[in-house]
Each structure stands twice: as C-alpha cells, then as structure tokens.
Design a protein around this motif. Structure first.
Motif, short mmCIF file in Angstrom:
data_model
loop_
_atom_site.label_atom_id
_atom_site.label_comp_id
_atom_site.label_asym_id
_atom_site.label_seq_id
_atom_site.Cartn_x
_atom_site.Cartn_y
_atom_site.Cartn_z
N MET A 1 0.75 -1.51 -0.35
CA MET A 1 -0.04 0.42 -0.38
C MET A 1 0.98 0.82 0.01
SD MET A 1 -2.89 1.36 2.78
CE MET A 1 -4.18 -0.61 2.42
N THR A 2 0.33 2.31 -0.96
CA THR A 2 1.33 3.94 -0.67
C THR A 2 0.34 4.68 -0.72
OG1 THR A 2 2.97 4.34 -1.85
CG2 THR A 2 0.93 3.76 -3.74
N ILE A 3 1.07 5.56 -0.75
CA ILE A 3 0.27 6.88 -0.66
C ILE A 3 0.16 8.15 -1.67
CG2 ILE A 3 1.04 7.60 2.34
CD1 ILE A 3 3.46 9.44 0.48
N ASP A 4 -0.54 8.88 -2.56
CA ASP A 4 -1.27 9.53 -2.95
C ASP A 4 -0.26 10.96 -2.27
OD1 ASP A 4 -1.78 8.27 -5.55
OD2 ASP A 4 -3.47 7.92 -4.07
N TRP A 5 0.18 11.81 -2.94
CA TRP A 5 0.01 13.36 -2.76
C TRP A 5 -0.59 14.55 -3.42
CZ3 TRP A 5 3.10 16.43 -5.50
CH2 TRP A 5 3.60 15.91 -6.32
N HIS A 6 -0.57 15.68 -3.19
CA HIS A 6 -0.98 16.69 -3.77
C HIS A 6 -0.74 17.92 -2.74
CE1 HIS A 6 -3.45 20.50 -4.65
NE2 HIS A 6 -3.46 20.31 -5.39
N TYR A 7 0.29 18.94 -4.15
CA TYR A 7 0.89 20.02 -2.93
C TYR A 7 0.61 21.46 -4.04
CZ TYR A 7 4.51 23.05 -2.01
OH TYR A 7 5.68 24.03 -1.71
N ALA A 8 0.40 22.28 -3.16
CA ALA A 8 0.05 23.51 -3.82
C ALA A 8 0.22 24.55 -3.02
CB ALA A 8 -1.81 24.06 -3.82
N LEU A 9 0.84 25.18 -3.98
CA LEU A 9 1.18 26.74 -3.11
C LEU A 9 0.53 27.98 -2.85
CD1 LEU A 9 4.39 27.38 -5.46
CD2 LEU A 9 4.67 26.79 -3.23
N VAL A 10 -0.23 28.21 -1.71
CA VAL A 10 -1.16 29.37 -1.54
C VAL A 10 -0.70 31.04 -1.09
CG1 VAL A 10 -2.73 27.67 -0.89
CG2 VAL A 10 -1.01 28.50 1.08
N ILE B 1 0.93 23.56 1.02
CA ILE B 1 0.48 22.68 1.75
C ILE B 1 0.81 21.62 0.91
CG2 ILE B 1 -1.75 21.69 2.39
CD1 ILE B 1 -2.55 24.83 2.12
N LEU B 2 1.48 20.33 1.70
CA LEU B 2 1.40 19.06 1.36
C LEU B 2 0.77 17.71 1.82
CD1 LEU B 2 2.99 16.76 -0.80
CD2 LEU B 2 4.44 16.59 1.35
N SER B 3 -0.51 17.88 1.00
CA SER B 3 -1.84 17.20 1.86
C SER B 3 -1.23 15.21 1.41
CB SER B 3 -2.78 17.49 0.76
OG SER B 3 -3.05 17.85 1.01
N VAL B 4 -1.52 14.36 1.99
CA VAL B 4 -0.89 12.84 1.55
C VAL B 4 -1.62 12.58 2.65
CG1 VAL B 4 0.78 11.15 2.33
CG2 VAL B 4 1.53 13.73 2.94
N TYR C 1 -2.07 5.07 3.33
CA TYR C 1 -0.82 5.37 4.83
C TYR C 1 0.88 4.58 4.23
CZ TYR C 1 1.17 1.23 7.62
OH TYR C 1 2.15 0.59 8.32
N LEU C 2 1.31 5.68 5.26
CA LEU C 2 3.15 5.76 5.01
C LEU C 2 3.26 4.92 6.43
CD1 LEU C 2 5.00 7.85 4.25
CD2 LEU C 2 4.41 9.37 5.99
N GLY C 3 3.87 3.79 5.44
CA GLY C 3 4.94 2.69 5.79
C GLY C 3 5.63 2.28 5.26
N PRO C 4 6.76 1.44 5.74
CA PRO C 4 7.65 1.41 4.82
C PRO C 4 8.05 1.21 3.31
CG PRO C 4 7.05 -0.38 6.42
CD PRO C 4 6.08 0.12 6.37
N GLU C 5 6.19 0.78 2.93
CA GLU C 5 6.93 1.08 1.28
C GLU C 5 6.29 2.47 0.63
OE1 GLU C 5 4.14 -0.91 2.88
OE2 GLU C 5 5.47 -2.53 3.17
N ALA C 6 5.82 2.92 1.67
CA ALA C 6 5.75 4.75 0.94
C ALA C 6 6.51 5.75 1.31
CB ALA C 6 4.41 5.08 2.14
N ALA C 7 7.19 5.22 2.24
CA ALA C 7 8.52 6.41 2.78
C ALA C 7 9.46 6.87 1.89
CB ALA C 7 9.05 5.56 4.04
N ARG C 8 9.37 6.14 0.87
CA ARG C 8 9.99 6.45 -0.45
C ARG C 8 9.62 7.55 -1.21
NH1 ARG C 8 13.98 2.75 -3.69
NH2 ARG C 8 14.73 4.42 -5.44
N ARG C 9 8.07 7.29 -1.77
CA ARG C 9 7.40 8.31 -2.73
C ARG C 9 7.39 8.98 -1.98
NH1 ARG C 9 1.79 6.35 -5.55
NH2 ARG C 9 1.96 8.34 -7.22
N PHE C 10 6.76 8.74 -0.35
CA PHE C 10 7.11 10.17 -0.15
C PHE C 10 8.38 11.12 0.37
CE2 PHE C 10 7.29 13.52 4.35
CZ PHE C 10 6.28 13.47 4.35
N GLY C 11 9.38 10.53 0.23
CA GLY C 11 10.83 10.95 0.05
C GLY C 11 10.93 12.45 -1.09
N GLY C 12 10.45 11.52 -2.10
CA GLY C 12 10.07 11.65 -3.41
C GLY C 12 9.05 13.18 -3.69
#
Length: 133
Positions: free
Chosen positions: A1-10, A16-19, A22-33
């Motif tokens: 399971m991984t994460i999806d994210w949305h980043y906006a400059l207000v 604002i980085l919305s996530v 599930y931020l687990g071991p598999e998703a940590a790398r994607r979050f780092g990206g």
C-alpha cells in the motif's frame, strides 16, 4: 500500500502537501520523492496535511522527521496538520522542531492564510495520478 499526494502553493510562499493513504515502509520512499518536489518548487514553510492519511508506521514517522531535516537544510520549516489518531510523532533528537496542529484550518490560521484556494485561480498545484481531481 502506498500514498498519494497533492502539493499546492497558496498565497505568498506557503506550501501545503496533502497526503492520503498509509505512510508505511513501502510509501516512505514515495513521500521522500514528494518532499523533493516540494523543496524544488517553493521557498517558504510547508504544512503537511495528514487529514486523509489512514495511518503511519515507525518508518513513516522517520520519513516525516527526514523531511523536516531536508526542509531545514533548504531554510524552510515543516508543520503537521491532523496527525493520525493512532499515534503521535516522536522525532529523533536531531530533528528540527515540528509544530503539530489539530487540522489544516488551525495550521493556516497560524500563517494568517485563507482556509480555501485563492479565488483568482493563481494557485499552483501538483499531484500524483491517484489523487482525486
């Protein structure tokens, strides 16, 4: 399971980085990206909105702490909004201070920002393919 994210400059340089997911071991790398994306596309503080995050693991919490360090190296700060109810963030001793807010509205209030997107459509935003339109 991984994460999806949305980043906006207000308004101004606040990001604002919305996530979601599930931020687990598999998703940590994607979050780092995602944090790499944030570092490259902004200059101000970053609020990580976790209101759509189902849960996080110890690895996910470490990814948050690493993100705070990366942003601090770029002269930026990281704040959290709406951390998962099943745990609290316990950053490492070498981690910059990470303010935690009850929700996104409370985080935005500390920056005197509106709680919605700018009406003129000038907001810049990026997201993963899985983020709802």
């Amino acid at each position: 399971m991984t994460i999806d994210w949305h980043y906006a400059l207000v308004e101004g340089d606040l990001g604002i980085l919305s996530v979601a997911g599930y931020l687990g071991p598999e998703a940590a790398r994607r979050f780092g990206g995602a944090i790499g994306w944030v570092v490259a596309r902004g200059t101000g503080p970053v609020i990580v909105d976790l209101s759509e995050l189902r849960s996080w693991s110890a690895e996910g919490q470490l990814a948050i702490a690493e993100a705070a360090r990366r942003l601090a190296q770029a002269g930026r700060s990281l704040e959290l909004a709406a951390i998962p109810a099943d745990g609290s963030l316990v950053p490492a001793g070498d981690c910059p201070d990470i303010p935690v807010h009850s929700d996104l509205a409370a985080a935005l209030a500390t920056h005197a920002q509106p709680t919605s997107a700018p009406e003129d459509g000038q907001q810049q935003a990026w997201r993963t393919d899985g983020w709802p339109s």
